[in-house]
Design a protein around this motif. Structure first.
Motif, PDB file in Angstrom:
ATOM      1  N   PRO A  37     -12.672  11.184   0.671  1.00  0.00           N
ATOM      2  CA  PRO A  37     -13.511  10.457   1.628  1.00  0.00           C
ATOM      3  C   PRO A  37     -12.753   9.283   2.254  1.00  0.00           C
ATOM      4  CG  PRO A  37     -14.151   9.952  -0.626  1.00  0.00           C
ATOM      5  CD  PRO A  37     -13.116  11.032  -0.704  1.00  0.00           C
ATOM      6  N   VAL A  38     -13.182   8.927   3.436  1.00  0.00           N
ATOM      7  CA  VAL A  38     -12.565   7.799   4.139  1.00  0.00           C
ATOM      8  C   VAL A  38     -12.861   6.523   3.356  1.00  0.00           C
ATOM      9  CG1 VAL A  38     -12.604   6.427   6.240  1.00  0.00           C
ATOM     10  CG2 VAL A  38     -12.710   8.905   6.384  1.00  0.00           C
ATOM     11  N   ASN A  39     -11.825   5.756   3.112  1.00  0.00           N
ATOM     12  CA  ASN A  39     -11.959   4.506   2.365  1.00  0.00           C
ATOM     13  C   ASN A  39     -12.277   3.374   3.341  1.00  0.00           C
ATOM     14  OD1 ASN A  39     -11.393   2.069   0.947  1.00  0.00           O
ATOM     15  ND2 ASN A  39     -10.267   3.277  -0.546  1.00  0.00           N
ATOM     16  N   LEU A  40     -13.474   2.818   3.221  1.00  0.00           N
ATOM     17  CA  LEU A  40     -13.892   1.754   4.128  1.00  0.00           C
ATOM     18  C   LEU A  40     -13.099   0.463   3.912  1.00  0.00           C
ATOM     19  CD1 LEU A  40     -17.757   2.299   4.204  1.00  0.00           C
ATOM     20  CD2 LEU A  40     -16.029   3.041   5.851  1.00  0.00           C
ATOM     21  N   GLY A  41     -12.631   0.230   2.689  1.00  0.00           N
ATOM     22  CA  GLY A  41     -11.790  -0.933   2.430  1.00  0.00           C
ATOM     23  C   GLY A  41     -10.482  -0.855   3.187  1.00  0.00           C
ATOM     24  N   ALA A  42      -9.889   0.333   3.196  1.00  0.00           N
ATOM     25  CA  ALA A  42      -8.641   0.534   3.941  1.00  0.00           C
ATOM     26  C   ALA A  42      -8.877   0.353   5.434  1.00  0.00           C
ATOM     27  CB  ALA A  42      -8.070   1.914   3.660  1.00  0.00           C
ATOM     28  N   ALA A  43      -9.994   0.877   5.948  1.00  0.00           N
ATOM     29  CA  ALA A  43     -10.305   0.747   7.371  1.00  0.00           C
ATOM     30  C   ALA A  43     -10.523  -0.716   7.747  1.00  0.00           C
ATOM     31  CB  ALA A  43     -11.530   1.585   7.715  1.00  0.00           C
ATOM     32  N   ALA A  44     -11.211  -1.472   6.887  1.00  0.00           N
ATOM     33  CA  ALA A  44     -11.448  -2.889   7.158  1.00  0.00           C
ATOM     34  C   ALA A  44     -10.142  -3.682   7.133  1.00  0.00           C
ATOM     35  CB  ALA A  44     -12.436  -3.459   6.146  1.00  0.00           C
ATOM     36  N   LEU A  45      -9.283  -3.403   6.160  1.00  0.00           N
ATOM     37  CA  LEU A  45      -7.991  -4.097   6.114  1.00  0.00           C
ATOM     38  C   LEU A  45      -7.121  -3.722   7.307  1.00  0.00           C
ATOM     39  CD1 LEU A  45      -6.990  -4.174   2.346  1.00  0.00           C
ATOM     40  CD2 LEU A  45      -7.257  -6.123   3.883  1.00  0.00           C
ATOM     41  N   ALA A  46      -7.230  -2.493   7.773  1.00  0.00           N
ATOM     42  CA  ALA A  46      -6.483  -2.089   8.974  1.00  0.00           C
ATOM     43  C   ALA A  46      -6.905  -2.940  10.170  1.00  0.00           C
ATOM     44  CB  ALA A  46      -6.691  -0.605   9.261  1.00  0.00           C
ATOM     45  N   CYS A  73      -1.785  -7.147   1.208  1.00  0.00           N
ATOM     46  CA  CYS A  73      -2.985  -6.781   0.426  1.00  0.00           C
ATOM     47  C   CYS A  73      -3.234  -5.280   0.506  1.00  0.00           C
ATOM     48  CB  CYS A  73      -4.209  -7.532   0.946  1.00  0.00           C
ATOM     49  SG  CYS A  73      -4.175  -9.292   0.630  1.00  0.00           S
ATOM     50  N   TYR A  74      -3.110  -4.744   1.691  1.00  0.00           N
ATOM     51  CA  TYR A  74      -3.329  -3.321   1.933  1.00  0.00           C
ATOM     52  C   TYR A  74      -2.389  -2.484   1.059  1.00  0.00           C
ATOM     53  CZ  TYR A  74      -3.860   0.946   4.753  1.00  0.00           C
ATOM     54  OH  TYR A  74      -4.100   2.226   5.192  1.00  0.00           O
ATOM     55  N   HIS A  75      -1.124  -2.843   1.053  1.00  0.00           N
ATOM     56  CA  HIS A  75      -0.134  -2.095   0.273  1.00  0.00           C
ATOM     57  C   HIS A  75      -0.334  -2.266  -1.228  1.00  0.00           C
ATOM     58  CE1 HIS A  75       1.902  -0.802   3.810  1.00  0.00           C
ATOM     59  NE2 HIS A  75       2.287  -2.011   4.149  1.00  0.00           N
ATOM     60  N   LEU A  76      -0.646  -3.477  -1.650  1.00  0.00           N
ATOM     61  CA  LEU A  76      -0.848  -3.717  -3.084  1.00  0.00           C
ATOM     62  C   LEU A  76      -2.063  -2.967  -3.626  1.00  0.00           C
ATOM     63  CD1 LEU A  76       0.049  -7.502  -3.366  1.00  0.00           C
ATOM     64  CD2 LEU A  76       1.380  -5.546  -4.169  1.00  0.00           C
ATOM     65  N   LEU A  77      -3.032  -2.682  -2.757  1.00  0.00           N
ATOM     66  CA  LEU A  77      -4.195  -1.896  -3.170  1.00  0.00           C
ATOM     67  C   LEU A  77      -3.915  -0.396  -3.160  1.00  0.00           C
ATOM     68  CD1 LEU A  77      -6.998  -3.947  -1.417  1.00  0.00           C
ATOM     69  CD2 LEU A  77      -6.566  -3.755  -3.884  1.00  0.00           C
ATOM     70  N   GLY A  78      -2.731  -0.014  -2.732  1.00  0.00           N
ATOM     71  CA  GLY A  78      -2.312   1.388  -2.801  1.00  0.00           C
ATOM     72  C   GLY A  78      -2.832   2.281  -1.688  1.00  0.00           C
ATOM     73  N   TYR A  79      -3.237   1.709  -0.570  1.00  0.00           N
ATOM     74  CA  TYR A  79      -3.712   2.518   0.545  1.00  0.00           C
ATOM     75  C   TYR A  79      -2.531   3.178   1.248  1.00  0.00           C
ATOM     76  CZ  TYR A  79      -8.146   0.044  -0.082  1.00  0.00           C
ATOM     77  OH  TYR A  79      -9.304  -0.475  -0.588  1.00  0.00           O
ATOM     78  N   PRO A  80      -2.783   4.273   2.006  1.00  0.00           N
ATOM     79  CA  PRO A  80      -1.687   4.935   2.739  1.00  0.00           C
ATOM     80  C   PRO A  80      -1.084   3.964   3.749  1.00  0.00           C
ATOM     81  CG  PRO A  80      -3.816   5.738   3.482  1.00  0.00           C
ATOM     82  CD  PRO A  80      -4.066   4.869   2.293  1.00  0.00           C
ATOM     83  N   HIS A  81       0.203   3.783   3.681  1.00  0.00           N
ATOM     84  CA  HIS A  81       0.788   2.644   4.383  1.00  0.00           C
ATOM     85  C   HIS A  81       1.638   2.926   5.605  1.00  0.00           C
ATOM     86  CE1 HIS A  81       3.712   3.937   1.370  1.00  0.00           C
ATOM     87  NE2 HIS A  81       4.606   3.537   2.228  1.00  0.00           N
ATOM     88  N   GLU A  82       2.002   4.131   5.892  1.00  0.00           N
ATOM     89  CA  GLU A  82       2.955   4.370   6.962  1.00  0.00           C
ATOM     90  C   GLU A  82       2.467   3.918   8.335  1.00  0.00           C
ATOM     91  OE1 GLU A  82       2.100   6.694   4.725  1.00  0.00           O
ATOM     92  OE2 GLU A  82       3.947   6.887   3.579  1.00  0.00           O
ATOM     93  N   LEU A  83       1.196   4.113   8.628  1.00  0.00           N
ATOM     94  CA  LEU A  83       0.705   3.839   9.970  1.00  0.00           C
ATOM     95  C   LEU A  83       0.182   2.418  10.171  1.00  0.00           C
ATOM     96  CD1 LEU A  83      -0.933   7.280  10.770  1.00  0.00           C
ATOM     97  CD2 LEU A  83       1.282   6.384  11.505  1.00  0.00           C
ATOM     98  N   VAL A  84       0.292   1.568   9.164  1.00  0.00           N
ATOM     99  CA  VAL A  84      -0.046   0.159   9.370  1.00  0.00           C
ATOM    100  C   VAL A  84       1.215  -0.702   9.439  1.00  0.00           C
ATOM    101  CG1 VAL A  84      -2.367   0.304   8.386  1.00  0.00           C
ATOM    102  CG2 VAL A  84      -0.432  -0.309   6.927  1.00  0.00           C
ATOM    103  N   ILE A  85       2.365  -0.077   9.407  1.00  0.00           N
ATOM    104  CA  ILE A  85       3.624  -0.811   9.535  1.00  0.00           C
ATOM    105  C   ILE A  85       3.904  -1.228  10.985  1.00  0.00           C
ATOM    106  CG2 ILE A  85       6.130  -0.637   9.246  1.00  0.00           C
ATOM    107  CD1 ILE A  85       5.552   1.037   6.725  1.00  0.00           C
ATOM    108  N   PRO A  86       3.617  -0.390  11.994  1.00  0.00           N
ATOM    109  CA  PRO A  86       3.925  -0.794  13.371  1.00  0.00           C
ATOM    110  C   PRO A  86       3.346  -2.139  13.817  1.00  0.00           C
ATOM    111  CG  PRO A  86       3.510   1.556  13.317  1.00  0.00           C
ATOM    112  CD  PRO A  86       3.187   1.014  11.936  1.00  0.00           C
ATOM    113  N   PRO A  87       2.126  -2.526  13.443  1.00  0.00           N
ATOM    114  CA  PRO A  87       1.668  -3.854  13.872  1.00  0.00           C
ATOM    115  C   PRO A  87       2.541  -4.991  13.340  1.00  0.00           C
ATOM    116  CG  PRO A  87      -0.191  -2.546  13.128  1.00  0.00           C
ATOM    117  CD  PRO A  87       1.042  -1.773  12.797  1.00  0.00           C
TER     118      PRO A  87
END
Length: 127
Positions: A37-46, A73-87
């Motif tokens: 399922p889509v993780n709302l925490g990851a979406a909010a941190l994005a 914070c996003y990375h330390l929580l273990g969310y998928p990280h490749e697509l949040v690097i560009p910002p």
């Protein structure tokens, strides 16, 4: 006279808004494509990672700090990280393009060191 159009602050504002919307869409797409399922925490941190880009021209260092802190914070929580690097890369570029060389080198070294420490702590094995 040149034939190049003059870029007004309004024009740059729209381009910056489009860039921000595109990077947010890319981050959300990466989150949505993960298994389960889509993780709302990851979406909010994005959102916290990407939306500071709207202020990057006025406050480049502040934007970088907010963007990087949310990214950490996003990375330390273990969310998928490749697509949040560009910002983070865009904010680093903005700091380099709007400041002095010494400041840019210090900021880049600090962010690089923090990223290496973060990868060591989380055990991230990919580049």
């Amino acid at each position: 006279m040149t034939d190049r159009p003059v870029r007004t602050a309004r024009h740059r504002g729209w381009l910056n808004a489009l860039l921000t919307a595109g990077l947010l869409g890319l981050a959300w797409l990466g989150i949505a494509l993960q298994r389960g399922p889509v993780n709302l925490g990851a979406a909010a941190l994005a959102v916290l990672i990407v939306t500071p880009l709207l202020a990057r021209r006025r406050w480049p260092l502040g934007t970088l700090l907010v963007c990087f802190a949310a990214s950490l914070c996003y990375h330390l929580l273990g969310y998928p990280h490749e697509l949040v690097i560009p910002p983070v890369v865009v904010t680093l570029y903005t700091v380099a393009a709007t400041g002095h060389r010494r400041r840019s080198l210090v900021v880049a070294a600090g962010i690089g060191a923090a990223a290496v420490v973060g990868m060591a702590v989380t055990g991230v094995g990919s580049p």
